[in-house]
Design an enzyme around this catalytic site. Structure first.
Site: not given
Ligand code: ADP
Ligand code: MG
Length: 290
Positions: A44, A13, A130, A18
């Site tokens: 995104k 999601k 999602d 991811k």
């Molecule tokens: P997605 O790609 O699923 O939309 P992101 O990888 O961009 O999500 O992560 C969303 C936010 O969560 C980012 O700011 C990322 O740094 C943070 N994040 C992801 N995994 C962790 C973790 N294990 N510990 C701390 N922050 C995390």
């Molecule tokens: Mg992403």
């Protein structure tokens, strides 16, 4: 399409981690000497930012919309460790369909002979999950990848999205779609959260292939515009990502999961609503039946 390299889809999601997880896996594989391509399939369009010092790439769909002939060099850039970074991009906000966009972008990359040109060992697709509508299912549906992983925390909406992916895999696997490698449990803060993820995987005939705890190291690496592998290579988290990357690179343990039905999922979640977790012993007591 030519199967040059192992093609792996990573779903989950929005906001679940991811891109962070995928980029760290790519970085760890590159560090180990492999040729890696990471394709962001999230409108995104920020999948590969931490591989390239937090800069945005022109997306495949933006370039296609310009109407000129698109070259691979227009829509790709090399990041940390030589990882080739690509973003499919998304529709103009308010117009068009993101899922269809992914399809168009992936087709174009194939027409441009991306894989024949680059000869990757691994290709990672970072896909928004999602809702696994027809478009977002393209990477697992049309033989583009043969395996998918899903990033999930113990939050209900993340598990709900994972369960939706299981439904899509269940539907398409018999006709040549991808199978499931497992869940990458991300952002867990307590043993209770891990117990929830473990219970969900055992109910659905799957397993967790890695546990990445929530950590400041991840947040701070992102603030630097880097992966943990690049910014904090000696940290415990870098080793967690290396181990996860090694597992994903080598594992052939793929299954067709058994998703829960809508009310089954809701009933299952309810069971966890009043369980008591003992932080000292790590024991989860059965529901009090409230
Ligand atoms: P997605 O790609 O699923 O939309 P992101 O990888 O961009 O999500 O992560 C969303 C936010 O969560 C980012 O700011 C990322 O740094 C943070 N994040 C992801 N995994 C962790 C973790 N294990 N510990 C701390 N922050 C995390
Ligand atoms: Mg992403």
């Amino acid at each position: 399409m030519g199967k040059i390299g192992k093609h792996i889809a990573i779903y989950g999601k929005g906001g679940i981690g991811k891109s962070t997880t995928t980029s760290n896996i790519s970085a760890a594989l590159a560090e180990a000497g492999y040729r890696v391509i990471q394709i962001g399939c999230d409108p995104k369009s920020d999948s590969t930012n931490t591989l390239r010092g937090n800069s945005y790439l022109p997306t495949v769909l933006d370039s296609m919309r310009e109407g000129k002939k698109v070259h691979l060099s227009d829509v790709s850039a090399t990041g940390f460790g030589g990882v080739l970074c690509i973003e499919s991009g998304g529709p103009v906000p308010g117009v068009g369909c993101a899922g269809r966009g992914i399809n168009a972008a992936v087709n174009l990359l194939q027409d441009l002979n991306l894989f024949e040109e680059y000869k990757p060992d691994y290709v990672l697709y970072d896909v928004l999950g999602d809702v696994v509508c027809g478009g977002f299912a393209v990477p697992i549906r049309d033989g583009i990848t043969d395996r998918a992983y899903v990033v999930s925390s113990s939050d209900f909406m993340a598990i709900y999205a994972a369960n939706n992916l299981f439904k899509a895999i269940n539907k398409y696997a018999p006709s040549g779609g991808a199978k499931l490698g497992g869940i990458i449990a991300n952002g867990l803060t307590a043993g209770y959260s891990q117990a929830i993820v473990d219970d969900f995987t055992s109910r659905t005939g799957t397993k967790a292939v890695g546990y990445v705890p929530r950590s400041l190291v991840v947040s701070q690496s992102e603030l630097f515009g880097k992966t943990v592998i690049e910014a904090n290579p000696t940290s415990g988290h870098a080793d967690i990502y290396r181990e996860l990357a090694k597992y994903i690179a080598e594992s052939e343990d793929l299954v067709v999961p058994n998703p829960l039905g809508v009310s089954e999922l809701r009933d299952w979640a309810r069971e966890w609503g009043d369980r008591i977790y003992d932080t000292e012993t790590g024991v989860v007591q059965e529901s009090l039946g409230i």
